[in-house]
Design an enzyme around this catalytic site. Structure first.
Site, PDB file in Angstrom:
ATOM      1  CG  HIS A  70      -1.225  11.408   1.628  1.00 54.81           C
ATOM      2  ND1 HIS A  70      -0.992  10.446   2.576  1.00 54.81           N
ATOM      3  CD2 HIS A  70      -1.888  10.784   0.628  1.00 54.81           C
ATOM      4  CE1 HIS A  70      -1.499   9.282   2.169  1.00 54.81           C
ATOM      5  NE2 HIS A  70      -2.053   9.467   0.993  1.00 54.81           N
ATOM      6  CG  ASP A 103      -4.018   7.851   4.009  1.00 53.49           C
ATOM      7  OD1 ASP A 103      -3.770   7.018   4.886  1.00 53.49           O
ATOM      8  OD2 ASP A 103      -4.144   7.570   2.798  1.00 53.49           O
ATOM      9  NE  ARG A 104       2.753  11.494   9.904  1.00 51.35           N
ATOM     10  CZ  ARG A 104       3.602  10.483  10.094  1.00 51.35           C
ATOM     11  NH1 ARG A 104       3.291   9.282   9.649  1.00 51.35           N
ATOM     12  NH2 ARG A 104       4.731  10.656  10.741  1.00 51.35           N
ATOM     13  CE  LYS A 105      -1.691   4.371   3.942  1.00 56.60           C
ATOM     14  NZ  LYS A 105      -1.835   5.650   3.214  1.00 56.60           N
ATOM     15  CG  PHE A 106       0.079   8.151  13.322  1.00 59.43           C
ATOM     16  CD1 PHE A 106       1.048   9.145  13.315  1.00 59.43           C
ATOM     17  CD2 PHE A 106      -1.255   8.515  13.310  1.00 59.43           C
ATOM     18  CE1 PHE A 106       0.680  10.486  13.307  1.00 59.43           C
ATOM     19  CE2 PHE A 106      -1.634   9.848  13.315  1.00 59.43           C
ATOM     20  CZ  PHE A 106      -0.658  10.836  13.307  1.00 59.43           C
ATOM     21  N   GLY A 107       2.862   4.582  12.367  1.00 62.18           N
ATOM     22  CA  GLY A 107       3.344   3.210  12.456  1.00 62.18           C
ATOM     23  C   GLY A 107       4.634   3.117  13.237  1.00 62.18           C
ATOM     24  CB  ILE A 109       7.362   2.799  19.899  1.00 62.70           C
ATOM     25  CG1 ILE A 109       8.140   4.125  19.842  1.00 62.70           C
ATOM     26  CG2 ILE A 109       8.231   1.618  19.486  1.00 62.70           C
ATOM     27  CD1 ILE A 109       9.170   4.262  20.939  1.00 62.70           C
ATOM     28  CE1 TYR A 320      -7.355   3.766  -8.338  1.00 60.58           C
ATOM     29  CE2 TYR A 320      -6.119   3.127 -10.301  1.00 60.58           C
ATOM     30  CZ  TYR A 320      -6.293   3.962  -9.209  1.00 60.58           C
ATOM     31  OH  TYR A 320      -5.407   4.984  -8.976  1.00 60.58           O
ATOM     32  NE  ARG A 339      -3.367   7.943  -8.663  1.00 62.43           N
ATOM     33  CZ  ARG A 339      -2.548   6.901  -8.660  1.00 62.43           C
ATOM     34  NH1 ARG A 339      -1.531   6.876  -9.496  1.00 62.43           N
ATOM     35  NH2 ARG A 339      -2.724   5.897  -7.823  1.00 62.43           N
TER      36      ARG A 339
HETATM   37  P1  5BU Z   1      -5.907   7.027  -6.089  1.00 62.48           P
HETATM   38  O1  5BU Z   1      -5.380   8.189  -6.865  1.00 62.48           O
HETATM   39  O2  5BU Z   1      -7.425   6.985  -6.066  1.00 62.48           O
HETATM   40  O3  5BU Z   1      -5.269   5.724  -6.458  1.00 62.48           O
HETATM   41  O4  5BU Z   1      -5.460   7.386  -4.585  1.00 62.48           O
HETATM   42  C1  5BU Z   1      -5.689   6.535  -3.513  1.00 62.48           C
HETATM   43  C2  5BU Z   1      -5.318   7.181  -2.201  1.00 62.48           C
HETATM   44  O5  5BU Z   1      -5.607   6.287  -1.156  1.00 62.48           O
HETATM   45  C3  5BU Z   1      -3.866   7.561  -2.053  1.00 62.48           C
HETATM   46  O6  5BU Z   1      -3.810   8.739  -1.267  1.00 62.48           O
HETATM   47  C4  5BU Z   1      -3.243   6.422  -1.277  1.00 62.48           C
HETATM   48  O7  5BU Z   1      -2.193   6.855  -0.441  1.00 62.48           O
HETATM   49  C5  5BU Z   1      -4.406   5.948  -0.438  1.00 62.48           C
HETATM   50  N1  5BU Z   1      -4.420   4.501  -0.166  1.00 62.48           N
HETATM   51  C6  5BU Z   1      -4.484   3.541  -1.138  1.00 62.48           C
HETATM   52  O8  5BU Z   1      -4.511   3.851  -2.324  1.00 62.48           O
HETATM   53  N2  5BU Z   1      -4.542   2.215  -0.819  1.00 62.48           N
HETATM   54  C7  5BU Z   1      -4.538   1.790   0.455  1.00 62.48           C
HETATM   55  O9  5BU Z   1      -4.638   0.592   0.717  1.00 62.48           O
HETATM   56  C8  5BU Z   1      -4.467   2.796   1.463  1.00 62.48           C
HETATM   57  C9  5BU Z   1      -4.409   4.126   1.139  1.00 62.48           C
HETATM   58 BR1  5BU Z   1      -4.482   2.309   3.192  1.00 62.48          BR
END
Ligand code: 5BU
Length: 368
Positions: A70, A103-107, A109, A320, A339
């Site tokens: 990110h 993980d830019r998630k463009f959203g 137009i 998780y 994490r």
């Molecule tokens: P974590 O620390 O393992 O919880 O990080 C998860 C990463 O995945 C984090 O960068 C979120 O922005 C990304 N993510 C997510 O957690 N869940 C989703 O549904 C999507 C992205 Br899409």
């Protein structure tokens, strides 16, 4: 948690077999890389500075096939296209053999997402092999990103040459995207006696043109010793890939089944650009579907407690699941871990543990 769907042939196939039928060159490459490294692990490098990101990528690189970023959460991101953080990440990707997924998630137009993808200070397309799109604005965003990537691809073997001329209109040809751009730069001004700006006495012209080059323009070698290239596989193709955000890991998200199916349809319409999905399960259902699935919301119980341990959410909506469940039961291909690895006392060793567990889950799935 994952829907009870009919078993699709891709759930039983090896990544090596699936590489052969992949419709996207980058998916083909990634699946062969996964077999080579025996890894289906993506590190979500959600640290706080660009320096930590590069450090983490170098340490954990041997265990992963994808590094997810990110870029906008990092302090000290260096935007220089040749020597900045993106270029340095590319060097590390080449050294360790992994792809970069922003993980830019463009959203937005179509027109806006094209600019967010290819322009601005970050120039995401230059350093990220893969990006993702949030399909809420509709399918046009996918089409727009595909067009932007195709345009970028058509000029990737060209480099920008800049020349400067004084006092004179230099001839310029407009060859479309491979043409020249002229930007008049401020020249010296003559001052009136009272110091006010007077007439222009010279013009400086900066001309930029694209010239063919033999060597890749991107991923320039940054540091001494950066000539290291991961052995056993060629460098990735220049094609860029897209993942459609079809399902989320967070509690109460609004991505219902209808939305997910619309994502699958959009992917089928753009197989030359869409590699697959960020989802919580495999979404391959038609006989010809051969998409790849990447899944965040993954953690393991502490080492030694894996048998009976459970993993709680993060208290901020994140849920998780273990690699065994996500890969083995829900049929995803790549687990995305943030994490769970970066907050560990020894991230390098923890990444190796996640890699082992996710790979074992994949092997069990294809052998059942
Ligand atoms: P974590 O620390 O393992 O919880 O990080 C998860 C990463 O995945 C984090 O960068 C979120 O922005 C990304 N993510 C997510 O957690 N869940 C989703 O549904 C999507 C992205 Br899409």
């Amino acid at each position: 948690m994952c829907a009870d769907r009919p078993k699709h042939p891709t759930l039983k196939a090896t990544f090596a077999e699936r590489a052969k039928s992949a419709s996207h060159p980058l998916t083909n490459y990634l699946m062969r890389l996964m077999e080579l490294k025996q890894s289906n692990l993506c590190l979500s490098a959600d640290v706080t500075s660009a320096r930590e990101l590069l450090h983490m990528a170098d340490k954990v690189g041997p265990s992963i096939v994808i590094l997810k970023t990110h870029y906008d959460i990092l302090a000290g991101w260096d935007y220089n296209p040749q020597t900045g953080t993106g270029a340095k990440l590319q060097s590390l990707a080449r050294k360790h053999g992994f792809l970069i997924f922003e993980d830019r998630k463009f959203g937005d137009i179509g027109h806006t997402v094209q600019m967010q993808y290819t322009a601005g200070s970050a120039r995401v397309i230059d350093w990220a092999h893969i990006v993702n799109v949030n399909m809420v604005p509709g399918k046009a965003a996918v089409q727009a990103l595909a067009e932007a990537a195709a345009k970028w691809r058509s000029r990737v073997n060209y480099e920008v040459k800049t020349s400067v001329s004084e006092n004179g209109a230099e001839e310029n040809e407009d060859n479309g995207h491979l043409g020249t751009r002229e930007m008049p730069a401020p020249g010296p001004y003559q001052r009136d006696n009272d110091g006010r700006k007077g007439s222009i006495v010279s013009i400086t012209t900066v001309t930029q043109s694209f010239e063919p080059v033999d060597s890749p323009r991107f991923g320039s070698r940054i540091d001494e010793g950066d000539e290291l290239v991961y052995a056993g596989i060629e460098e990735p193709p220049y094609e860029r890939g897209l993942l459609i955000l079809a399902q989320m890991s967070s509690t109460g998200n609004f991505m219902n089944e209808e939305y997910t199916q619309a994502c699958v349809e959009a992917a089928r319409e753009h197989k030359d650009f869409v590699m697959g999905f960020v989802s919580q399960e495999s979404l391959n259902s038609a006989p010809t579907d051969s998409f790849i699935h990447m899944t965040p919301g993954c953690q393991l119980p502490p080492d030694g407690e894996e048998e009976n341990g459970t993993v709680e959410g993060d208290g901020l909506g994140q849920n998780y699941n273990t690699p065994a469940k996500l890969v083995g039961l829900c049929g995803t291909d790549v687990i995305i871990v943030g994490r769970g690895i970066i907050k560990a006392g020894d991230p390098q060793a923890e990444a190796a543990r996640y890699r082992d567990r996710a790979w074992a889950a994949y092997q069990k799935r294809i052998s059942q």
